[in-house]
Motif scaffolding. Structure first.
Motif, PDB file in Angstrom:
ATOM      1  N   LYS A  75       0.839  -1.198   0.000  1.00 12.56           N
ATOM      2  CA  LYS A  75       0.000   0.000   0.000  1.00 12.56           C
ATOM      3  C   LYS A  75       0.874   1.248   0.000  1.00 12.56           C
ATOM      4  O   LYS A  75       2.008   1.245   0.496  1.00 12.56           O
ATOM      5  CB  LYS A  75      -0.934   0.014   1.211  1.00 12.56           C
ATOM      6  N   ASN A  76       0.328   2.305  -0.578  1.00  9.78           N
ATOM      7  CA  ASN A  76       0.957   3.621  -0.586  1.00  9.78           C
ATOM      8  C   ASN A  76       0.089   4.575   0.225  1.00  9.78           C
ATOM      9  O   ASN A  76      -1.134   4.602   0.057  1.00  9.78           O
ATOM     10  CB  ASN A  76       1.100   4.150  -2.013  1.00  9.78           C
ATOM     11  N   THR A  77       0.720   5.343   1.083  1.00  9.20           N
ATOM     12  CA  THR A  77      -0.002   6.328   1.888  1.00  9.20           C
ATOM     13  C   THR A  77       0.574   7.706   1.618  1.00  9.20           C
ATOM     14  O   THR A  77       1.788   7.915   1.756  1.00  9.20           O
ATOM     15  CB  THR A  77       0.115   5.999   3.385  1.00  9.20           C
ATOM     16  N   TRP A  78      -0.299   8.636   1.199  1.00 14.16           N
ATOM     17  CA  TRP A  78       0.132  10.001   0.897  1.00 14.16           C
ATOM     18  C   TRP A  78      -0.302  10.952   2.001  1.00 14.16           C
ATOM     19  O   TRP A  78      -1.449  10.921   2.461  1.00 14.16           O
ATOM     20  CB  TRP A  78      -0.464  10.464  -0.433  1.00 14.16           C
ATOM     21  N   ILE A  79       0.624  11.805   2.408  1.00 11.96           N
ATOM     22  CA  ILE A  79       0.360  12.805   3.451  1.00 11.96           C
ATOM     23  C   ILE A  79       0.693  14.182   2.887  1.00 11.96           C
ATOM     24  O   ILE A  79       1.820  14.424   2.433  1.00 11.96           O
ATOM     25  CB  ILE A  79       1.208  12.526   4.712  1.00 11.96           C
ATOM     26  N   PHE A  80      -0.279  15.080   2.907  1.00 14.80           N
ATOM     27  CA  PHE A  80      -0.096  16.409   2.342  1.00 14.80           C
ATOM     28  C   PHE A  80       0.865  17.227   3.192  1.00 14.80           C
ATOM     29  O   PHE A  80       0.810  17.205   4.426  1.00 14.80           O
ATOM     30  CB  PHE A  80      -1.444  17.123   2.255  1.00 14.80           C
ATOM     31  N   ARG A  81       1.792  17.943   2.522  1.00 17.45           N
ATOM     32  CA  ARG A  81       2.757  18.800   3.209  1.00 17.45           C
ATOM     33  C   ARG A  81       2.531  20.249   2.792  1.00 17.45           C
ATOM     34  O   ARG A  81       3.121  20.743   1.833  1.00 17.45           O
ATOM     35  CB  ARG A  81       4.173  18.366   2.845  1.00 17.45           C
ATOM     36  N   PRO A  82       1.646  20.973   3.505  1.00 22.97           N
ATOM     37  CA  PRO A  82       1.384  22.370   3.135  1.00 22.97           C
ATOM     38  C   PRO A  82       2.609  23.255   3.263  1.00 22.97           C
ATOM     39  O   PRO A  82       2.731  24.256   2.548  1.00 22.97           O
ATOM     40  CB  PRO A  82       0.277  22.793   4.111  1.00 22.97           C
ATOM     41  N   ASP A  83       3.540  22.906   4.170  1.00 23.51           N
ATOM     42  CA  ASP A  83       4.735  23.735   4.348  1.00 23.51           C
ATOM     43  C   ASP A  83       5.627  23.702   3.116  1.00 23.51           C
ATOM     44  O   ASP A  83       6.266  24.708   2.761  1.00 23.51           O
ATOM     45  CB  ASP A  83       5.518  23.265   5.579  1.00 23.51           C
ATOM     46  N   LEU A  84       5.667  22.561   2.444  1.00 20.76           N
ATOM     47  CA  LEU A  84       6.481  22.446   1.242  1.00 20.76           C
ATOM     48  C   LEU A  84       5.718  22.853  -0.018  1.00 20.76           C
ATOM     49  O   LEU A  84       6.326  23.105  -1.062  1.00 20.76           O
ATOM     50  CB  LEU A  84       6.995  21.012   1.092  1.00 20.76           C
ATOM     51  N   THR A  85       4.407  22.907   0.073  1.00 21.48           N
ATOM     52  CA  THR A  85       3.573  23.304  -1.059  1.00 21.48           C
ATOM     53  C   THR A  85       3.470  24.813  -1.190  1.00 21.48           C
ATOM     54  O   THR A  85       3.264  25.341  -2.292  1.00 21.48           O
ATOM     55  CB  THR A  85       2.162  22.705  -0.920  1.00 21.48           C
ATOM     56  N   ALA A  86       3.615  25.530  -0.088  1.00 20.56           N
ATOM     57  CA  ALA A  86       3.479  26.990  -0.080  1.00 20.56           C
ATOM     58  C   ALA A  86       4.365  27.629  -1.149  1.00 20.56           C
ATOM     59  O   ALA A  86       5.461  27.132  -1.442  1.00 20.56           O
ATOM     60  CB  ALA A  86       3.850  27.533   1.298  1.00 20.56           C
ATOM     61  N   PRO A  87       3.859  28.685  -1.823  1.00 15.65           N
ATOM     62  CA  PRO A  87       2.675  29.487  -1.468  1.00 15.65           C
ATOM     63  C   PRO A  87       1.334  28.900  -1.896  1.00 15.65           C
ATOM     64  O   PRO A  87       0.293  29.479  -1.592  1.00 15.65           O
ATOM     65  CB  PRO A  87       2.938  30.807  -2.175  1.00 15.65           C
ATOM     66  N   LEU A  88       1.319  27.791  -2.617  1.00 16.90           N
ATOM     67  CA  LEU A  88       0.049  27.145  -2.935  1.00 16.90           C
ATOM     68  C   LEU A  88      -0.519  26.494  -1.682  1.00 16.90           C
ATOM     69  O   LEU A  88       0.224  26.127  -0.757  1.00 16.90           O
ATOM     70  CB  LEU A  88       0.249  26.091  -4.036  1.00 16.90           C
ATOM     71  N   THR A  89      -1.838  26.309  -1.662  1.00 13.74           N
ATOM     72  CA  THR A  89      -2.483  25.775  -0.460  1.00 13.74           C
ATOM     73  C   THR A  89      -3.278  24.498  -0.702  1.00 13.74           C
ATOM     74  O   THR A  89      -3.610  23.788   0.237  1.00 13.74           O
ATOM     75  CB  THR A  89      -3.441  26.820   0.131  1.00 13.74           C
ATOM     76  N   GLY A  90      -3.604  24.208  -1.950  1.00 16.25           N
ATOM     77  CA  GLY A  90      -4.485  23.086  -2.250  1.00 16.25           C
ATOM     78  C   GLY A  90      -5.944  23.500  -2.334  1.00 16.25           C
ATOM     79  O   GLY A  90      -6.793  22.682  -2.706  1.00 16.25           O
ATOM     80  N   ASN A  91      -6.245  24.737  -1.997  1.00 19.64           N
ATOM     81  CA  ASN A  91      -7.616  25.247  -2.075  1.00 19.64           C
ATOM     82  C   ASN A  91      -7.860  26.042  -3.361  1.00 19.64           C
ATOM     83  O   ASN A  91      -8.949  26.603  -3.531  1.00 19.64           O
ATOM     84  CB  ASN A  91      -7.916  26.138  -0.866  1.00 19.64           C
TER      85      ASN A  91
END
Length: 554
Positions: A115-131
Motif C-alpha cells: 500500500k501507498n499512503t500520501w500525506i499532504f505537506r502544506p509547508d512544502l507546497t506553499a505558497p500554494l495551499t491546495g484550495n
C-alpha cells in the motif's frame, strides 16, 4: 653510490612480481571478496536489514503533483486549441509498506500486499495551499463518453441519457473544482435518481472502482483518494537468496502469472521488480526494469552515461518511451498496429485504467512535435521533466531518482452529441506526478566504506600497472647496460691458398724391390697465418697414418 653495485636483475624481478601480484589482488581477489560480501547482505532474508527496509521504506518519498489549468474551456468546446497553465507542485510524502507477508523457502519467494499512503505537506507546497480553484476535463463525463464511443458505441445513447440526468444541466466537458477535491477529497456525484439510465451508470462507475460511497445518495470521485492507504494488489517476488540476480523480480500479481490486457504475450509479461528494489551486479548494457500495476506495463531505464551524487561515482539511467510504430516486438501495446499505435513519446494506458488516457513525460518532452503544437502553454525542460536515476551498478542502490509521468486525455468529438460534437481531435494534458527520493548523508555514509574499498582497489590496480611496468622496464634496461657487454666480431678474411706437391722418394729397404706405393700427405701452405688451426697446419700435424687397407684405393 656506484650503479655497478646495484642488483638491477633482482629489482626487475621484484617489480614484475609486484605488478602481477597487484593485478591479481585488484582484478581477482578483491572483487571476488566484495561480491561475496554483497551477496550475503543483498538478500531478502527474514530478519535482515535489507528485508526490513524492503517491507517498510524507512523514509517518505517525495510525491509532487502538477495540474494543467484550462484557461479557455468554451473555445475548446467549439473546436479551439487549448491553452493550459502548469499549477504546482502540490507536495506530499509517500510512504510505502508491505504487509500480510508469507515466505516460501522452497521457491525462495515472498508474497505480500503493498500500500501507498500520501500525506499532504502544506509547508512544502506553499505558497500554494491546495484550495485553489482550477478547470480540468471532467473524466466522469467526457472520459466515460469517449470510452463508450471507442469500445461500446451501441451503448452511447443510454450512457448519454444517464449523464444528462446525473449532471443536469450537462453543458461542458470541463469542471471547475478545488485542487484537493480533485486529488484526494473527492468531487460529490448525485446518484439519487431512480431512472434506469442513471442507476445503471452509477452502478457501473462503482463496480469499476472509479468512485467511492459518500452517503446514501452520493458517491465521490478523485484521482488518488481511493488508493490512499489501501492495497494496490498482492505480489509474489523472488527473495534473491538462491540467485541474487532474481532479487525482487515480480512473479505473480493477484495470483496471476501474467496480464490479460494486451493481444501479445510479450506485452502481458511482468518484467522487473516493483521499483522499490533492484538486483546488484548489473552492467551498462542492462536495463533497470520495473513493473507497475498503476499503468499495467513494465518500463526499462537505459544507461545514458557516468554521473555522481554527493561525491559518489554513479551511473545515469533514463527512460525513452520511443515510437511503437518502429518497434514490432512491442506493437502488442497498440490497438491496431502500426497505424493504431499512440504518438511517439506516449504509452496507451486505456486498457489498464478503462479510459482513453495516454501516458507521457511531462510537457511531452521527447514526444511527437505535433503534441506540443496542439496545446499552448507547455514548456518542456529536461531538467524539470525528464526521468532519471543515479544508480550504483554493483550494489543496486538508487542514490537519487525521479519517476515522472503525465496523464493525457485522447480528446475527440462525440459523434451525434449536441454538446460534445465539436470537440477537437487531439491529446489534452491533464496533470503530471513525480515520485522521487534522494538519499541523505544518514544513508550514504553506510555505503562509504564499500566505496573506499573500491577506490583503494582501483588505486592498487593502477599503481601496480604503472610502477610495475616502469620499474620492470627501467631496471631491466640498467641490468642490460651494465652487465651484458657487447662482443665485436671482426669478419674473417679468407685468402687464396696454394698447394705444394711433395715428390715421393723411392727406397728398397735392402730388398732390392720397390716398396708399395706410399702416398704422402699434401701439405697446404697458407700465405698468411691467420686461419684457424684446423687449416693452419693443425690437420697436417695431427693427421693419423692412412690404414693399409685404404692405401690400395690410392
Amino acid at each position: 653510490m656506484n650503479l655497478a653495485d646495484v642488483n638491477f636483475k633482482k629489482i626487475t624481478i621484484i617489480c614484475a612480481c609486484t605488478m602481477i601480484g597487484g593485478l591479481t589482488l585488484s582484478v581477482g581477489v578483491f572483487p571476488a571478496l566484495v561480491q561475496f560480501m554483497l551477496k550475503q547482505n543483498l538478500r531478502l532474508k527474514p530478519g535482515s536489514d535489507l528485508r526490513k527496509m524492503y517491507e517498510k521504506v524507512p523514509f517518505g518519498l517525495d510525491f509532487k503533483v502538477h495540474i494543467f489549468n484550462i484557461t479557455n474551456p468554451q473555445e475548446i468546446m467549439q473546436g479551439g486549441r487549448p491553452r493550459v497553465k502548469d499549477i504546482g507542485p502540490f507536495y506530499f510524502e509517500e510512504w510505502k509498506e508491505k504487509y500480510d507477508i508469507e515466505d516460501n523457502d522452497g521457491e525462495d519467494t515472498m508474497t505480500f500486499d503493498m500500500k501507498n499512503t500520501w500525506i499532504f505537506r502544506p509547508d512544502l507546497t506553499a505558497p500554494l495551499t491546495g484550495n485553489e480553484m482550477i478547470t480540468v476535463p471532467y473524466l466522469l463525463v467526457i472520459g466515460v463518453l469517449l470510452a463508450i464511443q471507442r469500445d461500446k458505441e451501441a451503448m452511447l445513447p443510454l450512457i448519454s441519457k444517464g449523464l444528462d440526468i446525473i449532471f443536469e444541466p450537462l453543458e461542458s466537458a470541463f469542471v471547475t473544482v478545488r485542487v484537493m477535491d480533485l486529488l484526494f477529497d473527492g468531487i460529490p456525484v448525485d446518484c439519487s435518481s431512480e431512472e434506469f439510465a442513471a442507476k445503471a451508470l452509477c452502478s457501473g462507475l462503482d463496480s469499476e472502482g472509479a468512485v467511492a460511497p459518500l452517503n446514501d445518495t452520493h458517491v465521490k470521485f478523485s484521482m488518488f483518494g481511493l488508493r490512499n492507504g489501501t492495497s494496490i494488489g498482492r505480489f509474489k517476488v523472488y527473495r534473491g537468496i538462491k540467485n541474487v540476480a532474481d532479487l525482487g523480480r515480480v512473479i505473480t500479481y493477484n495470483d496471476e502469472t501474467e496480464m490479460d490486457f494486451y493481444d501479445g504475450d510479450e506485452c502481458n509479461k511482468y518484467v522487473g521488480t516493483d521499483s522499490t528494489i533492484f538486483p546488484p551486479f548489473l552492467t551498462k548494457k542492462d536495463r533497470l526494469w520495473a513493473w507497475s500495476p498503476e499503468i499495467c506495463q513494465s518500463l526499462g531505464a537505459v544507461y545514458a552515461g557516468k554521473s555522481s551524487y554527493q561525491g559518489f561515482p554513479t551511473s545515469f539511467f533514463t527512460i525513452d518511451f520511443g515510437d511503437l510504430r518502429d518497434d514490432p516486438v512491442h506493437q502488442c501495446y497498440c490497438r491496431d498496429p502500426p497505424d493504431g499505435c499512440p504518438p511517439k513519446g506516449t504509452i496507451d494506458l486505456g486498457p489498464c485504467v478503462g479510459a482513453p488516457i495516454l501516458g507521457s513525460k511531462p510537457h511531452f518532452i521527447g514526444g511527437d512535435p505535433k503534441l506540443l503544437r496542439d496545446v499552448d502553454g507547455l514548456e518542456p525542460d529536461p531538467k524539470e521533466h525528464d526521468i532519471f536515476i543515479h544508480y550504483d551498478l554493483q550494489t543496486g542502490t538508487p542514490f537519487s531518482a525521479a519517476k515522472r509521468l503525465q496523464f493525457n486525455l485522447e480528446l475527440e468529438p462525440i459523434r451525434g452529441h449536441e454538446v460534445f460534437g465539436k470537440l477537437p481531435k487531439m491529446v489534452l494534458p491533464m496533470f503530471w506526478a513525480e515520485e522521487g527520493a534522494s538519499l541523505n548523508k544518514t544513508w550514504t555514509k553506510q555505503l562509504k566504506p564499500l566505496f573506499m574499498i573500491r577506490k583503494f582497489n582501483a588505486t592498487v590496480k593502477w599503481l601496480s600497472i604503472v610502477l610495475g611496468t616502469l620499474g620492470t622496464i627501467g631496471a631491466g634496461f640498467m641490468h642490460y647496460k651494465l652487465h651484458i657487454k657487447p662482443v665485436n666480431v671482426r669478419p674473417m678474411e679468407v685468402q687464396k691458398a696454394t698447394v705444394k706437391e711433395v715428390e715421393p722418394s723411392v727406397e728398397t729397404n735392402g730388398t732390392g724391390k720397390e716398396p708399395p706405393e706410399k702416398i704422402e700427405p699434401r701439405v697446404i701452405e697458407s700465405a698468411h697465418r691467420n686461419l684457424p688451426p684446423l687449416f693452419d697446419g693443425g690437420l697436417a700435424g695431427k693427421q693419423k697414418p692412412v690404414p693399409s687397407d685404404q692405401r690400395e684405393r690410392f
